[in-house]
Write a protein that holds these residues in place. Structure first.
Motif, PDB file in Angstrom:
ATOM      1  N   CYS A 140       0.814  -1.230   0.000  1.00 23.92           N
ATOM      2  CA  CYS A 140       0.000   0.000   0.000  1.00 23.92           C
ATOM      3  C   CYS A 140       0.844   1.275   0.000  1.00 23.92           C
ATOM      4  N   LEU A 172       1.642   3.137   2.330  1.00 21.11           N
ATOM      5  CA  LEU A 172       1.150   4.176   3.221  1.00 21.11           C
ATOM      6  C   LEU A 172       2.090   4.417   4.400  1.00 21.11           C
ATOM      7  N   CYS A 179       7.349  -0.841   6.675  1.00 22.78           N
ATOM      8  CA  CYS A 179       6.961  -2.198   7.094  1.00 22.78           C
ATOM      9  C   CYS A 179       7.865  -3.260   6.489  1.00 22.78           C
TER      10      CYS A 179
HETATM   11  S1  FES Z   1       3.413  -0.838   2.510  1.00 23.98           S
HETATM   12 FE1  FES Z   1       1.444  -1.153   3.343  1.00 23.98          FE
HETATM   13  S2  FES Z   1       1.766  -0.962   5.463  1.00 23.98           S
HETATM   14 FE2  FES Z   1       3.754  -0.783   4.612  1.00 23.98          FE
END
Ligand code: FES
Ligand code: SF4
Ligand code: SF4
Ligand code: SF4
Length: 875
Positions: free
Chosen positions: A42, A44, A59
């Motif tokens: 994602c 994010l 992450c």
């Molecule tokens: S890329 Fe989605 S939470 Fe790290």
């Protein structure tokens, strides 16, 4: 390293996101989940490296020494906002009515960032909504391609039902060939639904649309795994279930279809809501006072006229520990009888008792999490993918990690594809097979002599018997090839074994002997008392273990104190200030037998439906009708409440506080989530009120007081907090440190095969139902799924008997018969059929005889001999 200028330290391998969270720094995230492998989809969770200005996903980036990162720099925030704007632009406008509502993480993050309008031209990615099945609605227009559902499906529940389909803008999670979920491997566990951060996957509700008003922690009311759940509540009704995801819980982020979707039975129109007394013929609603007066006066009068042995008490492996404790105390203290049993004790007690006696308490506590450390797993007579799905996830994950898994079963179950070796044995040959394996282990010097020397005795005698054992002959008789058994011995050599034992052993004719053979093998391989080995016995109902611990059995007092143990009994006599009869009471079958003969005059049933759950329904019903007085305390109108003289509406697990003890030895405590419907009352409260009416001098009036007495008097429950909350604790170990004994080898008597009944019927559960199906049969979703419970037979038997898929067949045993649709199962061996239980009012169990009732040869409760013929049905 430093995050936002704050110095943090963490072990190598920690990601920046984890390091930030551990230090209370929040980074937005959508595709990250602590139980899943990092994915980085994602973007994010972006952070900026201070020195280089590089922006990266926190992450998937591990921390490094001297690294300095910023989580909220203007650059990071600009990127994040753009990502969310793009996601929102692709999103349909149905957000307002989405059932994820305020729990949608995308919506939450957009709101936190102050993004109302995206400022982009909307390009909604419309997809058709799939909602044909009654469990899950898939509206993939709302999918943000975080991949959590796919990873949960692959990594947590190991089903392999969904994967990415297509590329780019069209990409989305889909089943193979894009079939509806019901055409895939999907088990409808709902794990993907709970983990999906948006409304792309949501539960199909029955009777309630919207976001629950609150979520409360409790424990699943079905099987012996005892999963930790969050129950969503609206208008005082349970409307949604999700896994709690609590650290250290048995299930983490997973559930099975029963736990996730089957609890809608709690809102069934069949719930009992008022006390009732039988009038001339029908049951009539009365006040609690009137109902309890009737129960008290009739039971006391029967005791006075016919003595204590004329009354029986049938408690429940679904009721709480506190309720079982009160129930058996009422029987023993107020009525002086040990005529006590619970729904699951009849079939499995001999096998379970052996473990208790012979393992010195070493098998009481076995966290399923230890399967993560297993060296080799042996699954015997168990179909956990159906009976205890969350346990099967642990097994499949271990097998995926490369832990050898040996399956021993008459059928190839859903674990077969995960096995290193599968030994398809004849039903009833488990004892021989295990001994064969032990003999091979001995022959190949694959035993653990150090363990044997330190902790066991009588190995000399046992090994002598093994040496004179002829595995070749036994293999031949059991239809096994020696090479497979030898391979099994190679697989376990030098390793501790984790045994997973199911009802195919514990409820089988030779269950006790097979359990002794398993214990012998576990001692021989040094597998007891270590985290990397041990014995995991599947228990069907969620409080099967607790009901026994509390003494709701005819031969043991609370704390599993044998009635015959004079000093243990003396302690209970002092604690309760009564004389306790040393004589074993009647189990449920014996009680019914005495009822039929007119010797048992009254029976009090709490939370069981024997007319449906026990074999020989008609006989059970007739025996109950023969009683002078039958009290049934339950939550649903059942086949048994319909023949009761008094019906008392109890409360389901979510409608009261208490504790359950699961198959691991974990005591899960819970508090009330919703009130019972109508005028229902928690079962402990009913028993407490009744005790007062019958002259028991002291009312408990609260769960705390019952709990306090249990904690004081039952040493293995001393870890329980006196005030019920929603924590869990473990049974206190009670081992004495004595050496463990090998059991001698025995011969088992097979009896001749009955030519009139040439097929072996194997009875078993399917994951949508539990036990006799009283509760799951009242789940609207499960009913709507429309399963038929077909009888499966091998293709060879199908060809010989001219039966094909969808034909109607008649199955006949010496004890009973049923008519079902047939299904050809290529994995089934010739000569065997599989009959799912719980369907069609659980008529499958009528093929069986009740143990010890003289209904032909006792064959256990898993198999029987039958014949099958095709019925010509006019269409
Ligand atoms: S890329 Fe989605 S939470 Fe790290
Ligand atoms: S369906 Fe949900 S969990 Fe699956 S990829 Fe889409 S948004 Fe993620
Ligand atoms: S419901 Fe369970 S089995 Fe089905 S796709 Fe989702 S995770 Fe996989
Ligand atoms: S595995 Fe058992 S306890 Fe867990 S959700 Fe399923 S039925 Fe409930």
């Amino acid at each position: 390293m430093a995050i936002n200028g704050i110095r943090v330290s963490c072990p190598p391998g920690t990601t920046i996101l984890e390091a930030a969270e551990q230090n209370g720094i929040k980074i937005p995230k959508l595709c990250y989940h602590p139980d899943l492998k990092p994915f980085g989809a994602c973007r994010l969770c972006l952070i900026e490296e201070k020195k280089s200005g590089r922006v990266m996903a926190s992450c998937v980036t591990p921390v490094a020494a001297k690294m300095e990162v910023l989580t909220d720099s203007p650059r990071v925030i600009r990127h994040r906002k753009n990502i969310v704007r793009l996601m929102m632009a692709e999103h349909p406008e149905s957000c307002v009515v989405c059932s994820k509502g305020n729990r949608c993480q995308l919506r939450g993050i957009a709101a936190e960032m102050g993004l109302g309008e995206t400022g982009l031209y909307p390009i909604p990615n419309y997809k058709s909504i799939e909602q044909a099945n009654p469990f899950i609605v898939r509206d993939l227009s709302k999918c943000i391609l975080c991949g959590k559902c796919i990873r949960a499906d692959h990594e947590l529940v190991v089903a392999g039902a969904i994967d990415y389909n297509l590329r780019g803008f069209k990409s989305r999670p889909a089943t193979l060939y894009d079939l509806p979920l019901e055409g895939s491997n999907c088990t409808f566990c709902g794990t993907c639904v709970s983990i999906c951060p948006t409304g792309a996957l949501s539960p199909k509700t029955t009777g309630y649309v919207g976001t629950p008003e609150k979520e409360t922690l409790t424990t699943c009311g079905f099987c012996g795994v005892g999963c930790s759940i969050l129950m969503g509540v609206a208008d005082d009704r349970a409307v949604e279930i999700n896994p709690s995801g609590l650290n250290g819980s048995v299930n983490g982020a997973t559930l099975c279809v029963r736990g996730h979707f089957g609890h809608d039975f709690l809102n069934s129109g069949e719930r009992l809501t008022q006390p009732m007394i039988r009038g001339e013929s029908d049951l009539k609603t009365v006040s609690w006072d009137e109902a309890l007066d009737r129960v008290a006066s009739r039971l006391l009068a029967i005791k006075k006229d016919y003595g204590p042995q004329s009354i029986g008490f049938f408690g429940s492996s679904k009721c709480t520990n506190e309720e079982n404790y009160l129930f058996q105390k009422m029987a023993r203290v107020l009525f002086g009888t040990n005529n006590l049993d619970n729904g699951e004790s009849m079939a499995e007690r001999p096998a379970l008792q052996i473990i208790d006696e012979k393992s010195d308490g070493r098998c009481r506590i076995n966290p399923l999490a230890n399967l993560d450390k297993a060296e080799v797993i042996c699954v015997l007579g168990a179909d956990p993918c159906q009976s205890a799905p969350v346990l099967s996830y642990h097994l499949k994950r271990a097998a995926k990690r490369g832990v050898p898994l040996i399956g021993i079963d008459p059928r190839k179950t859903d674990l077969f594809p995960f096995s290193t070796l599968w030994l398809t044995i004849s039903p009833d040959k488990d004892y021989e097979l295990i001994n064969c394996l032990s003999a091979m282990v001995w022959k190949k010097f694959a035993h653990d002599s150090n363990f044997i020397e330190r902790f066991t005795e009588e190995f000399g005698l046992y090994s002598e018997a093994l040496s004179s054992f002829n595995p070749e002959r036994l293999c031949l008789a059991s239809g096994l090839d020696m090479k497979s058994v030898a391979y099994a011995a190679d697989l376990v050599k030098g390793k501790k074994i984790s045994f997973v034992v199911g009802h195919g052993i514990t409820q089988q004719k030779h269950g006790a002997q097979s359990m002794e053979a398993i214990l012998n093998l576990s001692l021989m391989t040094g597998s007891l008392g270590f985290e990397s080995g041990g014995l995991y016995v599947i228990t069907k109902e969620n409080n099967q273990v607790g009901a026994w611990d509390m003494g709701t059995v005819p031969d043991a007092l609370p704390g599993r104190t044998p009635l015959g143990d004079g000093s243990g009994r003396g302690e209970w006599e002092r604690a309760w200030d009564v004389k306790i009869s040393p004589d074993q009471g009647l189990n449920v079958v014996r009680m019914l037998e005495e009822a039929e003969k007119g010797n048992l005059k009254a029976l009090y049933i709490m939370g069981e439906n024997p007319v449906r759950s026990l074999p020989q329904h008609e006989w059970v019903e007739a025996a109950l009708k023969h009683l002078d007085f039958l009290v049934v305390q339950d939550i649903l109108h059942t086949e048994t409440t319909r023949v009761a003289d008094v019906v008392l509406p109890g409360a389901a697990f979510s409608e009261k506080g208490g504790s359950f003890t699961n198959m691991e030895g974990r005591i899960a405590c819970f508090t009330q989530v919703v009130p019972p419907p109508g005028n229902g009352k928690p079962d402990w409260e009913i028993l407490d009120l009744l005790g007062l009416k019958m002259g028991y001098p002291k009312a408990y009036r609260s769960l705390d007081r019952i709990r306090a007495e249990m904690v004081r008097l039952i040493p293995m429950y001393a870890g329980l907090k006196e005030t019920p909350g929603d924590e869990w604790t473990w049974i206190r170990r009670t081992e004495t440190g004595k050496t463990l004994r090998f059991s001698p080898l025995q011969t088992t008597d097979e009896g001749p095969m009955d030519d009139d009944y040439p097929l072996t019927a194997i009875l078993g559960s399917q994951r949508f139902h539990l036990g006799g199906g009283t509760r799951t049969g009242n789940s609207k979703r499960i009913k709507d799924f429309g399963l038929k419970g077909e009888v499966s037979l091998s293709s060879k038997d199908g060809a010989r008997l001219h039966v094909k898929n969808g034909d109607t067949v008649h199955v006949q045993s010496r004890e009973g018969a049923l008519v079902r649709e047939a299904r050809i199962d290529e994995d089934l061996s010739e000569g065997r059929i599989f009959v799912p239980t719980a369907f069609h009012k659980n008529d499958a169990v009528n093929l069986l005889g009740l143990p010890g009732l003289g209904h032909g040869p006792p064959q256990g409760l898993k198999t029987c001999q039958v014949r099958l013929e095709k019925l010509e049905v006019s269409k």
